[in-house]
Design a protein around this motif. Sequence first.
Motif, PDB file in Angstrom:
ATOM      1  N   ASN A 121       0.148  -5.172   0.990  1.00 25.28           N
ATOM      2  CA  ASN A 121      -1.283  -5.647   1.422  1.00 25.28           C
ATOM      3  C   ASN A 121      -1.499  -7.028   0.879  1.00 25.28           C
ATOM      4  N   MET A 179      -0.733  -2.820 -12.208  1.00 21.90           N
ATOM      5  CA  MET A 179      -0.636  -2.437 -10.828  1.00 21.90           C
ATOM      6  C   MET A 179      -1.111  -0.729 -10.867  1.00 21.90           C
ATOM      7  N   GLN A 218       1.231  -2.187  -2.510  1.00 25.46           N
ATOM      8  CA  GLN A 218       0.115  -2.790  -2.843  1.00 25.46           C
ATOM      9  C   GLN A 218       0.633  -4.430  -2.604  1.00 25.46           C
ATOM     10  N   GLN A 234      -5.391  -0.743 -11.758  1.00 24.17           N
ATOM     11  CA  GLN A 234      -5.985  -2.115 -11.507  1.00 24.17           C
ATOM     12  C   GLN A 234      -7.257  -2.069 -11.946  1.00 24.17           C
TER      13      GLN A 234
END
Length: 450
Positions: free
Chosen positions: A169, A50, A166, A53
């Motif tokens: 989302n 993450m 993240q 990425q």
Amino acid sequence: MALLLLGILLLLLGLWGLLRTCTRTPSPTPRWPPGPRPLPLIGNLHLLRMSQQDRSLMELSERYGPVFTVHLGRQKTVVLAGYEAVREALVGTGPQLADRPPIAIFQLIQGGGGQPFPLALLGWAPSNITFTLLFGRRFEYQDPVFVSLLSLIDEVMVLLGTPSLQLFNIYPWLGALLRLHQPVLQKIEEVRSILRTLLEGRQPPKPRGGLVKSYMDALIQQGQGKEPQGLFAEANMVACALDMVMAGTETTSATLQWAALLMGKHPSVQGRVQAELDRVLGPGRLPRLEDQRSLPYTNAVLHEVQRFITLLPHVPRCTVADTQLGSYLLPKGTPVIPLLSSVLLDETQWETPRQFNPGHFLDAKGRFVKRAAFLPFSAGRRVCVGESLARSELFLLFAGLLHRYRLLPPPGLSPTALDTTPAPAFTMRPPAQALCVVPRSGGSYPGDQL
């Protein structure tokens, strides 16, 4: 109880997906690019780091090719890697890749004196330029409103780069359940509150057709005499200001900080820039935009900074219709990730992609060379609208800074010891560090503030 609620939500989500599948209007059968096999619920998230990425996606492209599919949770997303694939998609498809996919958090946001100085101070100048464009005046650097705004913007950018956002989302429903979005929305509302106060404190708008001194002036004048709850309502004005504040400060500020850090780390490059500035500008004269043509090495260094740092590794696009991409047919609404970092680090386009090398933008005679694979602002219909302003700001601030000062590591630290590992945030911003500035000989300059 929480597990039971989560199970019910997953069941409802599955039924909703089945219903949508059964009632959807028939369309051409998609042909998806290859990619790793997804796991239930998490898709390919187990293959992605993450915090880096884009690097994980570049590694996957080595196995699956320049166009491949990844599953971010349950969402199928197409990734483009390398100059040829990114340029063909962004430019060659015309308007078909001009949309943006819905990004959950953004949808919610919008419905030194002898002592080392922190790099973040270099962000004050470009931020003040944005505020001047918005409100027609600059802030003093000690102004509490200015300090509060910059602090809030910094906090928002850090929050936007966290794994929890993240996750939000990718799984908005789960993120909403866990309230992962609340911290960033609270900070955004504080920014909005300041912007409303600044908007309300402005002088009365001038008659239509009068001289405007700022973006807000122009909007207010345009909206005079129109429905106050329509296009030019206060909420829309604040939204426009918020867009400019968030988009117009972080990227340019972070790039300028990177440029200073890299000059401290590469003193020979810095020295060559300063020799060119001395030769062209002479003592005491500030740079002007028209000087860029006479400063090929300085221009090359600035371009190489932007290439090397890959500030925004990717900004998603979205197909506005069923789109043919090479031999693949992507259905309308497919998120597509043009991996800009893979273009800026493409081994087929750059001689030494992993090294900081201004020679990438110079020919054998030392003349500046434009490179087609230089796409830090993206390309096609969604190219960054602020590119021209950002380029101008960066050149004037960078050249002015290096013409007047030498940038050195703090005492006891060698140039090679300066850390260039990006800090976690929405952009690939430089790590929190300090530099020393030493005035250079060359006469006085008009004004002391950046």
